[in-house]
Design a protein around this motif. Structure first.
Motif, mmCIF file in Angstrom:
data_model
loop_
_atom_site.group_PDB
_atom_site.id
_atom_site.type_symbol
_atom_site.label_atom_id
_atom_site.label_comp_id
_atom_site.label_asym_id
_atom_site.label_seq_id
_atom_site.Cartn_x
_atom_site.Cartn_y
_atom_site.Cartn_z
ATOM 1 N N VAL A 112 0.776 -1.197 0.013
ATOM 2 C CA VAL A 112 -0.050 0.094 0.059
ATOM 3 C C VAL A 112 0.946 1.166 -0.125
ATOM 4 C CG1 VAL A 112 -0.210 -0.112 2.437
ATOM 5 C CG2 VAL A 112 -1.837 1.231 1.300
ATOM 6 N N ILE A 113 0.528 2.086 -0.798
ATOM 7 C CA ILE A 113 1.232 3.490 -0.818
ATOM 8 C C ILE A 113 0.299 4.654 -0.636
ATOM 9 C CG2 ILE A 113 1.004 3.585 -3.321
ATOM 10 C CD1 ILE A 113 3.643 4.970 -3.249
ATOM 11 N N ALA A 114 0.653 5.539 0.131
ATOM 12 C CA ALA A 114 -0.249 6.625 0.754
ATOM 13 C C ALA A 114 0.670 7.785 1.258
ATOM 14 C CB ALA A 114 -1.183 5.897 1.880
ATOM 15 N N PRO A 115 -0.023 8.890 1.496
ATOM 16 C CA PRO A 115 0.933 10.262 2.061
ATOM 17 C C PRO A 115 1.079 9.848 3.477
ATOM 18 C CG PRO A 115 -1.164 10.791 0.839
ATOM 19 C CD PRO A 115 -1.404 9.288 0.777
ATOM 20 N N ASP A 116 -0.008 9.231 4.212
ATOM 21 C CA ASP A 116 0.573 8.855 5.635
ATOM 22 C C ASP A 116 -0.548 7.944 6.295
ATOM 23 O OD1 ASP A 116 1.778 9.300 7.954
ATOM 24 O OD2 ASP A 116 1.387 11.383 8.421
ATOM 25 N N TYR A 117 -0.371 7.668 7.334
ATOM 26 C CA TYR A 117 -1.034 6.705 8.163
ATOM 27 C C TYR A 117 -1.187 6.837 9.525
ATOM 28 C CZ TYR A 117 0.865 3.948 4.142
ATOM 29 O OH TYR A 117 0.996 3.604 2.916
ATOM 30 N N THR A 118 -2.522 6.543 10.029
ATOM 31 C CA THR A 118 -2.670 7.095 11.615
ATOM 32 C C THR A 118 -1.733 5.903 12.384
ATOM 33 O OG1 THR A 118 -4.625 5.617 11.831
ATOM 34 C CG2 THR A 118 -4.984 7.996 11.140
ATOM 35 N N GLU A 119 -1.721 6.083 13.650
ATOM 36 C CA GLU A 119 -0.804 5.174 14.478
ATOM 37 C C GLU A 119 -1.720 3.906 14.490
ATOM 38 O OE1 GLU A 119 2.255 4.924 15.691
ATOM 39 O OE2 GLU A 119 2.690 7.033 14.776
ATOM 40 N N GLU A 120 -2.975 3.949 14.539
ATOM 41 C CA GLU A 120 -3.844 2.961 14.617
ATOM 42 C C GLU A 120 -3.864 1.883 13.406
ATOM 43 O OE1 GLU A 120 -5.164 6.026 17.541
ATOM 44 O OE2 GLU A 120 -4.794 5.813 15.211
ATOM 45 N N ALA A 121 -3.778 2.552 12.253
ATOM 46 C CA ALA A 121 -3.774 2.092 11.052
ATOM 47 C C ALA A 121 -2.333 1.381 11.056
ATOM 48 C CB ALA A 121 -3.765 2.966 9.929
ATOM 49 N N LEU A 122 -1.222 1.549 11.248
ATOM 50 C CA LEU A 122 -0.100 1.052 11.300
ATOM 51 C C LEU A 122 -0.049 -0.193 12.246
ATOM 52 C CD1 LEU A 122 2.590 4.043 11.392
ATOM 53 C CD2 LEU A 122 1.738 2.481 9.419
ATOM 54 N N GLU A 123 -0.689 -0.108 13.360
ATOM 55 C CA GLU A 123 -0.861 -1.299 14.304
ATOM 56 C C GLU A 123 -1.726 -2.368 13.599
ATOM 57 O OE1 GLU A 123 -2.742 -0.033 17.904
ATOM 58 O OE2 GLU A 123 -0.968 1.402 18.389
ATOM 59 N N VAL A 124 -2.614 -1.898 12.688
ATOM 60 C CA VAL A 124 -3.459 -2.934 12.121
ATOM 61 C C VAL A 124 -2.570 -3.690 10.772
ATOM 62 C CG1 VAL A 124 -5.443 -3.395 10.421
ATOM 63 C CG2 VAL A 124 -5.640 -1.791 12.709
ATOM 64 N N PHE A 125 -1.845 -2.809 10.374
ATOM 65 C CA PHE A 125 -1.097 -3.246 9.242
ATOM 66 C C PHE A 125 0.139 -4.329 9.702
ATOM 67 C CE2 PHE A 125 -2.170 0.250 6.074
ATOM 68 C CZ PHE A 125 -3.104 -0.453 5.673
ATOM 69 N N GLY A 126 0.409 -3.789 10.842
ATOM 70 C CA GLY A 126 1.669 -4.651 11.487
ATOM 71 C C GLY A 126 1.466 -6.083 12.037
ATOM 72 N N THR A 127 0.128 -6.423 11.765
ATOM 73 C CA THR A 127 -0.362 -7.839 12.176
ATOM 74 C C THR A 127 0.191 -8.727 10.782
ATOM 75 O OG1 THR A 127 -2.529 -7.530 11.495
ATOM 76 C CG2 THR A 127 -2.151 -7.367 13.441
ATOM 77 N N LYS A 128 0.369 -8.008 9.710
ATOM 78 C CA LYS A 128 0.681 -8.555 8.295
ATOM 79 C C LYS A 128 2.026 -7.985 8.103
ATOM 80 C CE LYS A 128 -3.781 -9.907 6.492
ATOM 81 N NZ LYS A 128 -4.477 -9.996 5.088
#
Length: 514
Positions: A330-346
């Motif tokens: 995924v490529i985007a300008p930025d991510y919330t901390e919560e979003a990064l925590e979700v992605f961190g599970t993969k």
């Protein structure tokens, strides 16, 4: 007789330790400017360059090493004839030169740089010493990269620096000056283009820095590497920060770039899903989670294993939706901390952060390699507004249809030609890409859209050579068509649209993508 080293570096990393080690090996150290001050403050004996030239710095320091007492010592071969000339003129031979250049690249990378600042950071004496030492590598060790300091010291301790290593250092030195001159050439040519409007210089010199070796290229039997433009300022794949995930592959980088380039076309929350460099789903929405859901549902089969491009900050709700299937990146300008925590599970999911989306259309050049050459063109920055559209059908478009057609037009611009895109409610329903004839692309798009095509709009990246695509569109239930116009048979296509009650507008702009 002691050996002599000239040290004059812009990058002071490791220079004190290097100078101390050289002094310990019996080298006389000659230096200039800030480097001399740094070495002396560290308690290491050194001579200022004027002590060996017998001539002061002049022109605000522009001339200090351009002197026979410097360059004679660097360029002299260790032959009886050359050594006799050095002795005749009381010139000491130079055995090692450690130089790296004024920070021209860093200077012009500043957003507020002036031409005067840039010009003053064009090094003259430094490149001259580097080239002289590299030319005479048989007798002089040239070091331009601080990373080499330790290796050079180890070789010197052995008592003999091998010819192979000297040649390697010389090649590195010539690359250093070539790269430096390329930055200057590019900067000056940009100034000339701004003044004269000239787009393409007679000679094109490119300088890229290797960011990584790829496991392979498009296919496993192909070797590949990714190079970055060190002067790039605009957010994009080349400047993105990878926050997590496996190393990007060759195809990942290509697809991430395609996703980003489509996402930047839109201002409202928009999601792009790319598969094999074509969009399989694009949608805008009131919020990002809705946009992702609609983009995914546009083609859920193709979305599996895709790469997602997003034009705004990714939130937790969107990340949770994305985590429901396997995605490459995924490529985007930025991510919330919560979003990064979700992605961190993969942990294998590649997450790229570009920073704020660039404003305006893409600038710069699009380059395509061919055997024995390079095709260079301006990036496709072409865009249109409602006011640019020419209505040629009897049926008149509604405001909603005009906005929908502009959405479809932005998408079709990025689909491989021949390209047909069918959309409704700012969401792709069918994408026909890369076919050898336009009606073939249309049939693929209609088959994918199915019954949803009724009342939808169609965008074509170029004109219709025949009316067959319009007739097929009518069978699918298309209500409006946006295309370039310009065919000898435009009237046939317009007549077909009128027969079927379809709105047709012309852009006057083509978006071929090969």
């Amino acid at each position: 007789m002691s050996r002599r080293a000239i040290i004059s570096v812009s990058n002071k990393e490791g220079v004190v330790e290097f100078a101390r080690a050289l002094h310990g090996l019996g080298f006389e150290i000659v230096s200039t400017g800030g480097t001399f001050k740094t070495i002396k403050e560290a308690g290491i004996p050194a001579k200022y360059v004027t002590e060996i030239t017998g001539f002061p710095e002049i022109l605000d320091g522009r001339v200090k090493t351009l002197n026979p007492y410097v360059h004679g010592g660097i360029l002299a071969k260790r032959t009886p004839e050359h050594l006799a000339q050095l002795e005749e003129h009381n010139i000491g031979p130079v055995d090692l030169v450690a130089v790296n250049l004024y920070p021209f690249k860093q200077t012009i990378s500043k957003p507020d740089v002036t031409m005067e600042d840039a010009i003053e950071n064009i090094d003259i004496g430094g490149p001259t010493m580097v080239r002289a030492a590299a030319k005479n590598f048989e007798h002089v060790i040239i070091v331009v990269n601080p990373v080499r300091y330790g290796q050079v010291i180890e070789e010197l301790k052995k008592g003999n620096v091998s010819r192979e290593f000297r040649m390697q250092l010389a090649a590195e030195a010539f690359t250093h000056t070539a790269e430096y001159d390329t930055y200057i050439s590019a900067y000056m040519n940009n100034l000339v283009r701004e003044t004269t409007g000239e787009k393409f210089p007679a000679n094109l010199h490119l300088s890229f820095v290797k960011a990584q070796d790829c496991r392979y290229g498009e296919n496993p039997h192909q070797k590949a590497a990714f190079y970055r433009d060190p002067l790039a300022k605009t957010p994009g794949v080349g400047t993105a920060q990878q926050l997590q995930g496996k190393e990007l592959s060759f195809n990942n980088i290509m697809d991430a770039n395609a996703a980003f380039e489509i996402a930047r076309e839109f201002t409202e929350p928009t999601v792009v899903i790319i598969k094999h460099n074509n969009p399989c789903g694009v949608a805008s929405g009131a919020n990002l989670a809705e946009a992702y859901r609609r983009a995914y549902e546009a083609d859920p089969v193709s979305a599996f294993g895709g790469i997602v491009g997003i034009n705004t900050t990714v939130d937790k709700a969107t990340a949770e939706k994305m985590n429901e299937i396997f995605l490459e990146a995924v490529i985007a300008p930025d991510y919330t901390e919560e979003a990064l925590e979700v992605f961190g599970t993969k942990e294998n999911l590649r997450v790229l952060k570009t920073g704020q989306m660039p404003e305006g259309p893409p600038a710069g050049y699009d380059m395509k390699a061919v055997n024995g050459g390079l095709l260079v063109q301006e990036s496709d920055a072409g865009s249109i507004t409602v006011d640019d559209l020419k209505v040629v059908s009897k049926a008149q478009p509604t405001r909603e249809q005009l906005e929908e057609m502009l959405f479809a037009w932005k998408v079709v611009k990025h689909v491989k030609s021949n390209a047909i895109v069918v959309t409704k409610d700012k969401c792709t329903l069918g994408v026909g890409a890369g076919q050898m004839n336009r009606v073939g692309s249309a049939r693929i798009a209609f088959a994918q859209a199915g019954e949803k095509a009724k009342g939808a709009v169609l965008a074509s990246d170029a004109f219709f050579p025949f009316r067959d695509t319009v007739d097929e569109a009518a069978k699918a239930g298309i209500s409006a068509i946006i295309q370039t116009g310009g065919s000898l048979r435009d009237e046939e296509s317009i007549k077909a649209a009128d027969e079927h009650g379809i709105v047709m507008v012309l852009t006057g702009m083509r978006h071929f993508k090969h």
